[in-house]
Design an enzyme around this catalytic site. Structure first.
Site, mmCIF file in Angstrom:
data_model
loop_
_atom_site.group_PDB
_atom_site.id
_atom_site.type_symbol
_atom_site.label_atom_id
_atom_site.label_comp_id
_atom_site.label_asym_id
_atom_site.label_seq_id
_atom_site.Cartn_x
_atom_site.Cartn_y
_atom_site.Cartn_z
ATOM 1 N N CYS A 100 0.833 -1.208 0.000
ATOM 2 C CA CYS A 100 0.000 0.000 0.000
ATOM 3 C C CYS A 100 0.866 1.256 0.000
ATOM 4 O O CYS A 100 1.728 1.414 0.866
ATOM 5 C CB CYS A 100 -0.901 -0.003 1.233
ATOM 6 S SG CYS A 100 -1.806 1.529 1.414
ATOM 7 N N CYS A 208 -7.864 1.690 -1.099
ATOM 8 C CA CYS A 208 -7.482 1.018 0.137
ATOM 9 C C CYS A 208 -7.467 -0.470 -0.184
ATOM 10 O O CYS A 208 -8.479 -1.035 -0.605
ATOM 11 C CB CYS A 208 -8.501 1.323 1.234
ATOM 12 S SG CYS A 208 -8.315 0.262 2.681
ATOM 13 N N ASP A 430 -20.699 -13.476 22.075
ATOM 14 C CA ASP A 430 -19.863 -12.814 21.062
ATOM 15 C C ASP A 430 -19.836 -11.321 21.387
ATOM 16 O O ASP A 430 -20.395 -10.507 20.655
ATOM 17 C CB ASP A 430 -20.474 -13.081 19.665
ATOM 18 C CG ASP A 430 -19.648 -12.483 18.537
ATOM 19 O OD1 ASP A 430 -18.534 -11.978 18.806
ATOM 20 O OD2 ASP A 430 -20.106 -12.527 17.387
ATOM 21 N N CYS A 457 -13.239 -10.831 19.948
ATOM 22 C CA CYS A 457 -12.385 -10.029 19.070
ATOM 23 C C CYS A 457 -11.263 -9.376 19.876
ATOM 24 O O CYS A 457 -10.555 -8.522 19.361
ATOM 25 C CB CYS A 457 -13.214 -8.976 18.335
ATOM 26 S SG CYS A 457 -14.137 -7.896 19.434
#
Ligand code: SAH
Length: 502
Positions: A100, A208, A430, A457
């Site tokens: 990138c 992106c 979750d 996460c």
């Protein structure tokens, strides 16, 4: 040699520690601005190299494990400091040049300068470190990975946890189905892209590499249309100007696209022209919405959402199940990996068709509908009312009748269910990054389901919660890290947890 793509050429957001000082601190062997040479011995979850000078820890922006670098101290604090790499003296074989072109400027990715296989290995290690350090769990070595027999044993207290290799993507680029683009003002007018690292300045961005191309195309079209119609951009310093964010979604399975214009006020000048320009230039757009947010805060969405044109939802599909997604609902951003994540969750739930299951933090009912195929009854709970509306719609859409959804905080609704006599055999959680509420953990320990599946996460709050469950009579059996966010420091985990029967 640190230059472009090495992640070492600028200090950046991560280089400023809270409460850090530029003055000398007693007992700290370096001062701000000082150059030093060190070996990088680890990597933080933000992708910073970990170095030591006389026992003092410095997070070195740009350094990778195994490398020898020269770095400059950016800030110091009592227990650690921050530095940026100024020269790479001995590079790691895992270093690669980031594809990138704006990698150094943008804070979105942290690991593009690390080979993908190494990223996966490092993410597993990061999970292991958290389980051991915070969760005080013992983890099986690499050899233990093959010991599936042990993973199948229930209630075997004291056995080490099996942490599987991270499930990666075969092509880890262009995966994101949602873009959330801040809009701002520059000399030339309206711009939209990303916040420059370490500042609130917005940098214009056209491409992106982790974003699906459809989203790039949509954002470009919306920015062009807004410029053409002279729609003002929000100025974060003054609180003036209209367009704050452009949020776009692309449903990979159906091709449908959604545009949400987040505005600092209700009236959009030339709204009809704006809508028709977007419709003309964005193939597959089925929903154009407005979210009104007049608060001077970094929160993206406001409380009020309106449909400017088209549908109030778009439809996507995961493993044959259809989902309606409205502007503010949570939907996993990496569709390919989501299916693998949910399959692991279903596997660890160990369902035979007889079970009552609770899906806490259920969002739009994604995991609930997966589980419902293999369970007798699934109860889902979620705090965002629109998400529950989507969840109910999704159950109808897929003809699933053995699910029930409730709006509210899981830690409040679950005790209510408990009083109503709902006794789950399996609970799936979750939660967001902060992990499970203490009250929810306490309720789970009272309900004592045979199995808990924890989708996380954030490995550190996961480890904290696993310790509470272990102390309450559960055993963490196995952990499957899944790479939902390649090139970033994030890692998602699915954890199989079993009750110890005494
Ligand atoms: N399982 C879903 C959603 C996971 S994201 C999926 O995979 O798509 C976590 C969800 O928890 C979000 O939808 C968020 O709105 C919700 N949430 C946050 N705090 C909560 C709470 N205290 N009780 C219930 N849901 C909560």
């Amino acid at each position: 040699m640190s230059g472009r793509n090495s992640k070492g050429s600028r200090g950046g957001r991560d280089s400023r520690g809270k409460g850090s000082s530029s003055k000398a601190i007693s007992g700290v062997p370096v001062v701000t601005g000082q150059r030093f040479v060190c070996e990088i011995i680890g990597l933080t979850h933000e992708g910073e190299g970990v170095g030591r000078v006389e026992g003092y820890t410095l997070f070195v922006h740009g350094g990778l494990p195994g490398e020898k670098v020269q770095a400059e101290v950016v800030s110091i604090g009592k227990s650690f400091g921050r530095a940026r790499m100024t020269e790479l003296l001995a590079g790691s074989a895992a270093r690669q040049s980031a594809p990138c072109p704006i990698y150094d400027l943008c804070g979105g990715c942290q690991l593009q300068h690390l080979d993908y296989a190494e990223q996966l290995r490092w993410k597993r290690q990061h999970v292991v470190d958290n389980l051991m350090r915070i969760g005080k769990l013992s983890v099986a070595g690499e050899a233990g990975l093959k010991n599936t027999e042990r993973a199948g044993n229930s209630g075997n207290a004291g056995s080490p946890v099996i942490v599987h290799p991270t499930l990666g993507m075969s092509d880890p680029w262009r995966y994101r189905n949602k873009a959330q683009v801040p809009i701002g003002v520059a000399e030339g007018g309206l711009i939209g892209g990303f916040y420059e690292q370490g500042s609130n300045d917005i940098v214009e961005m056209d491409a992106c590499l982790i974003q699906q191309e459809e989203n790039e195309e949509t954002v470009r079209a919306v920015k062009d249309a807004a410029r053409l119609l002279d729609i003002s951009a929000y100025n974060r310093a003054t609180g003036r100007g209209l367009l704050r964010h452009v949020v776009v979604r692309h449903a990979q399975a159906t091709g449908q696209r959604m545009v949400v214009l987040v505005t600092n006020g209700i009236d959009i000048p030339h709204a009809q022209e704006l809508v028709s320009l977007i419709r003309k230039r964005v193939p597959g757009v089925v929903s154009i919405c407005q979210s009104i947010n007049t608060a001077q805060s970094p929160v993206v969405f406001g409380d009020e959402t309106r449909v400017l044109w088209g549908e109030e939802v778009i439809y996507d599909e995961i493993a044959g199940i259809q989902f309606a997604i409205s502007p503010r609902s949570f939907f996993q951003v990496n569709p390919e990996q989501t299916e693998r994540l949910y399959r692991s969750a279903v596997e660890y739930a160990g369902l035979t068709g007889e079970e009552t299951v609770v899906d806490a933090y259920c969002g739009i009912g994604t995991i609930s509908l997966f589980l419902a195929q293999y369970a007798q009854k699934v109860y889902g709970v979620e705090i965002v009312p629109e998400a529950i509306e989507d969840a109910r719609r999704n159950a109808l859409l897929n003809g699933v009748t053995n699910v029930e959804f409730a709006v509210g905080a899981a830690e409040v609704v679950m005790p209510r269910w408990q009083k109503e006599g709902i006794t789950p055999d399996v609970i799936v959680v979750d939660p967001p990054r902060k992990g499970c509420d203490g009250a929810l953990i306490a309720t789970m320990l009272e309900l004592r389901p045979a199995r808990i599946v924890y989708v996380s996460c954030n490995p550190s709050t996961l480890a904290r919660d696993l310790r509470l469950l272990e102390d309450g009579g559960y055993r963490t059996v196995e952990v499957q890290p899944v790479d939902m966010f390649p090139h970033t420091g994030h890692v998602e985990c699915v954890v199989g947890i079993q009750r110890i029967d005494t």
